[in-house]
Design an enzyme around this catalytic site. Structure first.
Site, mmCIF file in Angstrom:
data_model
loop_
_atom_site.group_PDB
_atom_site.id
_atom_site.type_symbol
_atom_site.label_atom_id
_atom_site.label_comp_id
_atom_site.label_asym_id
_atom_site.label_seq_id
_atom_site.Cartn_x
_atom_site.Cartn_y
_atom_site.Cartn_z
ATOM 1 N N THR A 286 4.066 -13.753 10.843
ATOM 2 C CA THR A 286 4.978 -13.181 11.850
ATOM 3 C C THR A 286 5.713 -14.275 12.635
ATOM 4 O O THR A 286 6.876 -14.086 13.014
ATOM 5 C CB THR A 286 4.203 -12.272 12.827
ATOM 6 O OG1 THR A 286 3.038 -12.975 13.292
ATOM 7 C CG2 THR A 286 3.754 -10.986 12.151
ATOM 8 N N ARG B 176 0.808 -1.230 0.000
ATOM 9 C CA ARG B 176 0.000 0.000 0.000
ATOM 10 C C ARG B 176 0.839 1.277 0.000
ATOM 11 O O ARG B 176 0.308 2.376 -0.045
ATOM 12 C CB ARG B 176 -0.954 -0.020 1.206
ATOM 13 C CG ARG B 176 -2.177 -0.870 0.963
ATOM 14 C CD ARG B 176 -3.060 -0.921 2.190
ATOM 15 N NE ARG B 176 -2.539 -1.842 3.197
ATOM 16 C CZ ARG B 176 -2.867 -1.804 4.487
ATOM 17 N NH1 ARG B 176 -3.677 -0.874 4.934
ATOM 18 N NH2 ARG B 176 -2.364 -2.682 5.332
ATOM 19 N N ALA C 89 34.630 50.511 -8.311
ATOM 20 C CA ALA C 89 33.474 49.783 -8.841
ATOM 21 C C ALA C 89 33.753 49.313 -10.259
ATOM 22 O O ALA C 89 34.400 49.996 -11.044
ATOM 23 C CB ALA C 89 32.241 50.676 -8.820
ATOM 24 N N GLN D 205 14.027 -13.854 5.376
ATOM 25 C CA GLN D 205 12.745 -14.560 5.259
ATOM 26 C C GLN D 205 12.334 -14.410 3.799
ATOM 27 O O GLN D 205 11.763 -13.397 3.415
ATOM 28 C CB GLN D 205 11.698 -13.938 6.196
ATOM 29 C CG GLN D 205 10.426 -14.768 6.240
ATOM 30 C CD GLN D 205 9.238 -14.024 6.832
ATOM 31 O OE1 GLN D 205 9.224 -12.803 6.893
ATOM 32 N NE2 GLN D 205 8.236 -14.771 7.253
ATOM 33 N N TYR E 60 8.712 -4.396 15.524
ATOM 34 C CA TYR E 60 8.349 -4.295 14.109
ATOM 35 C C TYR E 60 9.142 -3.160 13.459
ATOM 36 O O TYR E 60 9.200 -2.042 13.996
ATOM 37 C CB TYR E 60 6.856 -3.963 13.958
ATOM 38 C CG TYR E 60 5.898 -5.110 14.212
ATOM 39 C CD1 TYR E 60 6.346 -6.364 14.635
ATOM 40 C CD2 TYR E 60 4.533 -4.934 14.003
ATOM 41 C CE1 TYR E 60 5.446 -7.406 14.842
ATOM 42 C CE2 TYR E 60 3.629 -5.967 14.218
ATOM 43 C CZ TYR E 60 4.091 -7.199 14.638
ATOM 44 O OH TYR E 60 3.202 -8.211 14.845
ATOM 45 N N ARG F 254 27.168 27.737 1.726
ATOM 46 C CA ARG F 254 27.428 26.369 1.284
ATOM 47 C C ARG F 254 28.564 25.740 2.091
ATOM 48 O O ARG F 254 29.236 26.415 2.863
ATOM 49 C CB ARG F 254 27.725 26.379 -0.216
ATOM 50 C CG ARG F 254 26.464 26.707 -1.045
ATOM 51 C CD ARG F 254 26.784 26.885 -2.505
ATOM 52 N NE ARG F 254 27.560 25.772 -3.025
ATOM 53 C CZ ARG F 254 28.324 25.846 -4.109
ATOM 54 N NH1 ARG F 254 28.429 26.984 -4.790
ATOM 55 N NH2 ARG F 254 29.007 24.799 -4.512
ATOM 56 N N ALA G 189 28.020 45.348 -3.717
ATOM 57 C CA ALA G 189 26.977 44.620 -4.435
ATOM 58 C C ALA G 189 27.507 44.077 -5.754
ATOM 59 O O ALA G 189 28.249 44.745 -6.461
ATOM 60 C CB ALA G 189 25.792 45.539 -4.692
HETATM 61 C C1 UD1 Z 1 0.099 -8.370 13.411
HETATM 62 C C2 UD1 Z 1 -0.422 -9.230 14.550
HETATM 63 C C3 UD1 Z 1 -1.660 -8.565 15.158
HETATM 64 C C4 UD1 Z 1 -1.347 -7.161 15.591
HETATM 65 C C5 UD1 Z 1 -0.746 -6.372 14.449
HETATM 66 C C6 UD1 Z 1 -0.257 -5.031 14.925
HETATM 67 C C7 UD1 Z 1 0.160 -11.496 13.987
HETATM 68 C C8 UD1 Z 1 -0.349 -12.777 13.445
HETATM 69 N N1 UD1 Z 1 -0.723 -10.525 14.055
HETATM 70 O O1 UD1 Z 1 -0.923 -8.324 12.427
HETATM 71 O O2 UD1 Z 1 -2.113 -9.315 16.255
HETATM 72 O O3 UD1 Z 1 -2.518 -6.526 16.075
HETATM 73 O O4 UD1 Z 1 0.380 -7.068 13.883
HETATM 74 O O5 UD1 Z 1 0.111 -4.260 13.847
HETATM 75 O O6 UD1 Z 1 1.302 -11.381 14.374
HETATM 76 N N2 UD1 Z 1 6.272 -9.457 8.815
HETATM 77 C C9 UD1 Z 1 7.365 -10.144 8.353
HETATM 78 N N3 UD1 Z 1 7.178 -11.356 7.777
HETATM 79 C C10 UD1 Z 1 5.953 -11.914 7.625
HETATM 80 C C11 UD1 Z 1 4.835 -11.205 8.092
HETATM 81 C C12 UD1 Z 1 5.019 -9.974 8.684
HETATM 82 O O7 UD1 Z 1 8.500 -9.690 8.479
HETATM 83 O O8 UD1 Z 1 5.886 -13.034 7.081
HETATM 84 C C13 UD1 Z 1 6.477 -8.147 9.452
HETATM 85 C C14 UD1 Z 1 5.850 -7.018 8.657
HETATM 86 O O9 UD1 Z 1 6.799 -6.449 7.764
HETATM 87 C C15 UD1 Z 1 5.466 -6.063 9.739
HETATM 88 C C16 UD1 Z 1 5.151 -6.953 10.936
HETATM 89 O O10 UD1 Z 1 5.809 -8.168 10.691
HETATM 90 O O11 UD1 Z 1 6.523 -5.215 10.114
HETATM 91 C C17 UD1 Z 1 3.671 -7.166 11.111
HETATM 92 O O12 UD1 Z 1 3.137 -7.707 9.959
HETATM 93 P P1 UD1 Z 1 1.686 -7.346 9.464
HETATM 94 O O13 UD1 Z 1 1.367 -8.203 8.295
HETATM 95 O O14 UD1 Z 1 1.525 -5.889 9.358
HETATM 96 O O15 UD1 Z 1 0.859 -7.854 10.744
HETATM 97 P P2 UD1 Z 1 -0.680 -8.109 10.848
HETATM 98 O O16 UD1 Z 1 -1.006 -9.402 10.198
HETATM 99 O O17 UD1 Z 1 -1.391 -6.912 10.472
#
Ligand code: UD1
Ligand code: CA
Length: 452
Positions: A77, A13, A418, A71, A98, A328, A375
């Protein structure tokens, strides 16, 4: 204690080629904010889980104290944390952060670690609109039972307003075991880190929660809208800090600090200014509207008028600068120096009480004290291949519209008439002028327009 930062997400997004965690808040990548805060907690190990835009993420955030875990596929997560686990040691606690939640404070994280000292701790927050977040399910006694994701929640669970921020602390040995037991039989087909909560509860491990001081501490970035909102929140926090410390801000909603702004007493900053890198404003410095200062030190009592642009410069005390002045890199101004409108100074030293008030270019110059630069003066420092130096000694007066073709020296107390184009050194205490003799043609008539 060890820290794992999840930064593998793509951020669809954001509609950008830049990986999400590298988008800037206050001029610094989101994930860099998280790393910097993590470091203040002195972790034994700092692991960043990366995926999308891997090379750029690694090279942008590279530091000797960071371990990397790839990953390749984003399977959730829990799967993300599992990639980091081989880097972790069992003895210490693990804190999961995060990479797209940049503003969590170290104080909040310390409280969370304290809450998780003998078990698992979740950073939670009560939201008026919890849509999209995992909900914290508690039993009748108020004990946390599990976390349920929005997509897996019943109507009753969706009504819960306490949500999981995603930030958690837990014992590493248990985490390792729990991650091996995660299943992806849920609405999203993902390995949820949040499922470790019910596993901990099942083992009778204490599960506690901690809360941030402000909701903004746990807000993540998924879109440019949220990025802009967090930027304003962060800038407002910085502005409030400046106000509390005694800086006068014409409007705390109209200032941007992208780095460190140090200040003395009675500093005043007008609207629309941007401070980048390391900026230091001495006592009673005034900065007018819409100035940009990057890596600049300003001496006490100096007044900067509107629309100035300064970069990598040192400015002495009691100066009068702008409006529309440009300094500068490599510029050093002494005390009580005046630099006026449309004057550009580059890699030059200008001594105490010297003035260049209008329309001039001063580059690769050494200017003494009490010099007046008229100037339209230009130091011709570049011959098309190399840069050369102009030296102007103390008490020199340079007439308007003068070119100093470097290398050239103007001796102490000299005056340049000048319009002079100076190609050889000018001796001290004398008038030097290069100008065709003034000529008057008596009875000369202007041409008249021819009839067709
Ligand atoms: C997650 C939580 C949710 C919480 C929310 C808060 C889980 C299952 N859910 O939801 O409970 O309320 O965050 O924002 O944990 N990421 C990875 N690898 C992955 C998936 C995610 O690195 O495979 C990273 C994303 O880049 C991000 C963070 O983990 O920084 C959270 O991922 P996102 O998909 O936003 O989490 P939600 O599913 O929304
Ligand atoms: Ca001329």
């Amino acid at each position: 204690m060890q820290i794992v930062i999840l930064a593998a997400g793509q951020g669809k997004r954001m509609h950008s080629n830049l990986p999400k965690v590298l988008h800037p808040v206050a001029g610094k990548p989101l994930a860099q904010h998280v790393i910097d805060t993590a470091r203040t907690l002195s972790p034994e190990k700092l692991v960043v889980v990366y995926g999308h835009g891997g090379d750029v993420v690694r090279s942008t955030l590279a530091a000797p104290d960071i371990s990397w875990a790839e990953q390749a596929q984003q399977l959730g997560t829990g799967h993300a944390v599992a990639q980091a686990v081989p880097e972790l040691t069992d003895a210490a606690q693990t804190l999961v952060l995060y990479g797209d939640v940049p503003l969590t404070t170290a104080a909040t994280l310390r409280r969370l670690l304290q809450a998780g000292r003998d078990g698992l701790a979740i950073l939670t927050v009560d939201l008026a609109d919890p849509t999209g977040y995992g909900r914290i399910v508690r039993d009748a006694g108020g004990q946390v039972q599990r976390i349920v994701e929005e997509k897996d929640a019943t109507a009753a669970e969706k009504a819960i307003c306490e949500v999981n921020t995603g930030i958690m602390a837990m014992p590493t040995a248990r985490l390792r075991d729990w991650l091996g037991r995660l299943k992806n039989d849920n609405a999203q087909g993902e390995y949820y880190l949040t499922d470790v909560v019910s596993l901990a509860v099942g083992e009778g491990l204490p599960v506690r929660t901690a809360q941030p001081d402000g909701e903004w501490e746990v807000l993540g970035v998924n879109s440019k809208v949220q990025l802009a909102e967090l930027e304003r929140q962060h800038q407002r926090n910085i502005a409030d800090g400046l106000l509390v410390a005694g800086v006068r801000l014409a409007d705390p909603a109209r200032i941007d600090v992208r780095g460190q702004l140090k200040h003395g007493r009675d500093v005043a900053i007008d609207v629309g200014c941007v401070f980048e890198g390391e900026v230091e404003l001495g006592d009673a410095v005034e900065v007018g509207p819409y100035c940009v200062l990057k890596n600049v030190r300003v001496g006490a009592g100096t007044r900067i008028a509107a629309f100035c642009h300064f970069e990598d410069a040192v400015i002495g005390p009691d100066g009068v600068l702008g409006p529309y002045a440009r300094l500068r890199p490599g510029t050093e101004l002494g005390a009580e120096v005046h630099i006026g409108n449309f004057v550009e100074v580059k890699k030059s030293l200008i001594g105490d009480q010297s003035k260049a008030n209008h329309l001039a270019y001063i580059g690769d110059a050494e200017i003494g004290r009490r010099v007046n630069v008229g100037a339209g003066t230009i130091t011709c420092n570049y011959d098309g291949a190399n840069k050369h130096k102009t030296i102007i000694e103390d008490d020199v007066f340079i007439g308007s519209d003068t070119q100093l073709v470097a290398p050239v020296v103007v001796g102490r107390g000299a005056t340049l008439g000048a319009g002079t184009t100076l190609t050889k050194d000018a001796p001290p205490d004398a008038l030097t002028v290069s100008r065709p003799k003034q000529l008057t043609v008596a009875g000369w008539a202007r041409p008249e327009k021819l009839k067709k």
